[in-house]
Design a protein around this motif. Structure first.
Motif, PDB file in Angstrom:
ATOM      1  N   LEU A 241      44.272  50.921  35.504  1.00  0.00           N
ATOM      2  CA  LEU A 241      45.394  51.291  34.650  1.00  0.00           C
ATOM      3  C   LEU A 241      44.909  52.079  33.443  1.00  0.00           C
ATOM      4  O   LEU A 241      43.937  51.697  32.794  1.00  0.00           O
ATOM      5  CB  LEU A 241      46.137  50.046  34.167  1.00  0.00           C
ATOM      6  CG  LEU A 241      46.820  49.180  35.236  1.00  0.00           C
ATOM      7  CD1 LEU A 241      47.412  47.931  34.584  1.00  0.00           C
ATOM      8  CD2 LEU A 241      47.902  49.965  35.954  1.00  0.00           C
ATOM      9  N   ASP A 242      45.610  53.175  33.163  1.00  0.00           N
ATOM     10  CA  ASP A 242      45.331  53.937  31.950  1.00  0.00           C
ATOM     11  C   ASP A 242      45.650  53.061  30.736  1.00  0.00           C
ATOM     12  O   ASP A 242      46.626  52.300  30.753  1.00  0.00           O
ATOM     13  CB  ASP A 242      46.205  55.201  31.927  1.00  0.00           C
ATOM     14  CG  ASP A 242      45.855  56.108  30.767  1.00  0.00           C
ATOM     15  OD1 ASP A 242      46.345  55.833  29.647  1.00  0.00           O
ATOM     16  OD2 ASP A 242      45.132  57.090  30.977  1.00  0.00           O
ATOM     17  N   PRO A 243      44.852  53.133  29.676  1.00  0.00           N
ATOM     18  CA  PRO A 243      45.124  52.322  28.485  1.00  0.00           C
ATOM     19  C   PRO A 243      46.528  52.510  27.919  1.00  0.00           C
ATOM     20  O   PRO A 243      47.116  51.563  27.389  1.00  0.00           O
ATOM     21  CB  PRO A 243      44.062  52.810  27.490  1.00  0.00           C
ATOM     22  CG  PRO A 243      42.935  53.272  28.352  1.00  0.00           C
ATOM     23  CD  PRO A 243      43.588  53.881  29.552  1.00  0.00           C
ATOM     24  N   GLU A 244      47.089  53.717  28.041  1.00  0.00           N
ATOM     25  CA  GLU A 244      48.446  53.949  27.545  1.00  0.00           C
ATOM     26  C   GLU A 244      49.469  53.177  28.364  1.00  0.00           C
ATOM     27  O   GLU A 244      50.453  52.660  27.838  1.00  0.00           O
ATOM     28  CB  GLU A 244      48.769  55.440  27.578  1.00  0.00           C
ATOM     29  CG  GLU A 244      50.164  55.803  27.087  1.00  0.00           C
ATOM     30  CD  GLU A 244      50.405  55.408  25.632  1.00  0.00           C
ATOM     31  OE1 GLU A 244      51.571  55.200  25.268  1.00  0.00           O
ATOM     32  OE2 GLU A 244      49.425  55.305  24.871  1.00  0.00           O
TER      33      GLU A 244
ATOM     34  N   ARG B 147      44.636  62.588  31.221  1.00  0.00           N
ATOM     35  CA  ARG B 147      43.584  61.735  30.676  1.00  0.00           C
ATOM     36  C   ARG B 147      42.483  61.430  31.698  1.00  0.00           C
ATOM     37  O   ARG B 147      41.548  60.679  31.391  1.00  0.00           O
ATOM     38  CB  ARG B 147      44.197  60.443  30.145  1.00  0.00           C
ATOM     39  CG  ARG B 147      45.081  60.688  28.921  1.00  0.00           C
ATOM     40  CD  ARG B 147      46.041  59.529  28.688  1.00  0.00           C
ATOM     41  NE  ARG B 147      45.351  58.287  28.402  1.00  0.00           N
ATOM     42  CZ  ARG B 147      45.106  57.829  27.163  1.00  0.00           C
ATOM     43  NH1 ARG B 147      45.495  58.526  26.115  1.00  0.00           N
ATOM     44  NH2 ARG B 147      44.500  56.681  26.985  1.00  0.00           N
TER      45      ARG B 147
ATOM     46  N   VAL C 178      48.829  50.354  29.918  1.00  0.00           N
ATOM     47  CA  VAL C 178      48.653  48.956  29.504  1.00  0.00           C
ATOM     48  C   VAL C 178      49.373  48.689  28.188  1.00  0.00           C
ATOM     49  O   VAL C 178      50.061  47.670  28.028  1.00  0.00           O
ATOM     50  CB  VAL C 178      47.154  48.628  29.359  1.00  0.00           C
ATOM     51  CG1 VAL C 178      46.971  47.226  28.791  1.00  0.00           C
ATOM     52  CG2 VAL C 178      46.449  48.744  30.707  1.00  0.00           C
ATOM     53  N   ALA C 179      49.234  49.613  27.240  1.00  0.00           N
ATOM     54  CA  ALA C 179      49.852  49.432  25.929  1.00  0.00           C
ATOM     55  C   ALA C 179      51.367  49.322  26.049  1.00  0.00           C
ATOM     56  O   ALA C 179      51.993  48.472  25.405  1.00  0.00           O
ATOM     57  CB  ALA C 179      49.482  50.595  25.015  1.00  0.00           C
ATOM     58  N   GLN C 180      51.965  50.173  26.884  1.00  0.00           N
ATOM     59  CA  GLN C 180      53.414  50.139  27.020  1.00  0.00           C
ATOM     60  C   GLN C 180      53.880  48.910  27.789  1.00  0.00           C
ATOM     61  O   GLN C 180      54.934  48.344  27.502  1.00  0.00           O
ATOM     62  CB  GLN C 180      53.914  51.419  27.686  1.00  0.00           C
ATOM     63  CG  GLN C 180      53.703  52.650  26.819  1.00  0.00           C
ATOM     64  CD  GLN C 180      54.633  53.783  27.184  1.00  0.00           C
ATOM     65  OE1 GLN C 180      55.762  53.594  27.612  1.00  0.00           O
ATOM     66  NE2 GLN C 180      54.138  55.001  27.020  1.00  0.00           N
TER      67      GLN C 180
ATOM     68  N   GLU D 289      35.442  59.862  37.582  1.00  0.00           N
ATOM     69  CA  GLU D 289      36.471  58.902  37.181  1.00  0.00           C
ATOM     70  C   GLU D 289      37.554  58.794  38.247  1.00  0.00           C
ATOM     71  O   GLU D 289      38.000  57.694  38.587  1.00  0.00           O
ATOM     72  CB  GLU D 289      37.094  59.326  35.852  1.00  0.00           C
ATOM     73  CG  GLU D 289      38.138  58.350  35.329  1.00  0.00           C
ATOM     74  CD  GLU D 289      38.734  58.791  34.006  1.00  0.00           C
ATOM     75  OE1 GLU D 289      39.778  58.230  33.607  1.00  0.00           O
ATOM     76  OE2 GLU D 289      38.161  59.705  33.372  1.00  0.00           O
TER      77      GLU D 289
END
Length: 217
Positions: free
Chosen positions: A132-135, A111, A137-139, A117
Motif C-alpha cells: 500500500l502506498d503511504p497516502e 509515486r 494508508v493515511a486516508q 519498486e
C-alpha cells in the motif's frame, strides 16, 4: 516460472508502457485491455497470477477498476490484485481490503519511483502479500476516525431512516420536511463519509453499512 500478469488501463500509452516495463522486470504479461469488462470476460481463461488495474476506466471513468478488482476476487480468488492509479478511492479500497486475505496492492502511479519498486510490488502481491502506498494508508486511517461523528442531528435522523430502507420521499414524509431538504442531507452525508458519486446506489448502501456497524458497536 515468471509471474503471469494481465493489465487494464484505458490509456494506450500507459498500458503499453506498463507492459514493456513489466516485461523488462521479468513479468509475463498474458493480456492487456483498455476496459475492465473485456478483462473480466477473459480472466478465467488466462488464469494470471496477478491482475494490474487502473481505478478509473471506461465507460464512466469513476471506479470501474475497483469494481472489477472486487469481481476478480470472486472469479479468480487465487489471483493477486494490484491497483495502479492517480487517485485514492477510499470506500472501495476499504471494501477490497476488508477481507484481510492479502494479495492486494494499491500504488499511486506518480509515486512509483523505480522499476525495482514495481517489480517488488507485483511479486509480493502475486505471492499473497499486501503493498500500500503511504497516502492510501493515511486516508484509510483517516476513515477510522469515525466520520459519522461529523453528521448533524438531522443528518443522523435521515441516515437512520435510510438504514430502514426508506426512499427520500418516505423520509421526507416521516420527518415532515421537503424532499429537496432530504436530498441535501443525503448529499451532505455522502460528502462527510467520503463516498464519491459512482453513478449508482452503491454509496447509499455503504453509508447505511457504516451506520449499522456503528450501532452494533
Amino acid at each position: 516460472m515468471p509471474t503471469r500478469a494481465v493489465v487494464a488501463d484505458d490509456s494506450v500509452l500507459l498500458r503499453e508502457g506498463l507492459v514493456r516495463v513489466l516485461d523488462e522486470a521479468g513479468v509475463e504479461v498474458v493480456g492487456a485491455y483498455g476496459d475492465a469488462e473485456q478483462l473480466l470476460g477473459e480472466l478465467t481463461a488466462l488464469a494470471p497470477d496477478v491482475v494490474i488495474l487502473d481505478v478509473r476506466m471506461p465507460p464512466t471513468f469513476r471506479d470501474e477498476g475497483l469494481r472489477a478488482a472486487i469481481r476478480v476476487r470472486t472469479l479468480l480468488p487465487a489471483a493477486g490484485i494490484l491497483l495502479l492509479s492517480q487517485y485514492v478511492e477510499v470506500a472501495y479500497a476499504q471494501e477490497l481490503l476488508s477481507g484481510g486475505r492479502g494479495g492486494v496492492g494499491y500504488l499511486l502511479k506518480d509515486r512509483v519511483a523505480s522499476l525495482d519498486e514495481l517489480k517488488d510490488a507485483v511479486s509480493r502481491v502475486a505471492s499473497g502479500g499486501t503493498v500500500l502506498d503511504p497516502e492510501v494508508v493515511a486516508q484509510l486511517l483517516g476513515r477510522r476516525q469515525d466520520p459519522l461523528e461529523r453528521l448533524t442531528p438531522r443528518e443522523r435522523e435521515v441516515l437512520a431512516l435510510m438504514a430502514e430502507g426508506r426512499t427520500n420521499a418516505a423520509i421526507a414524509d416521516s420527518l415532515v420536511i421537503g424532499t429537496g431538504a432530504v436530498e441535501k442531507n443525503v448529499t451532505s452525508i455522502f460528502q462527510k463519509l467520503a463516498l464519491d458519486d459512482s453513478g449508482s446506489d452503491h454509496r447509499r448502501v455503504l453509508a447505511v453499512l457504516a451506520w449499522l456497524q456503528r450501532q452494533g458497536e
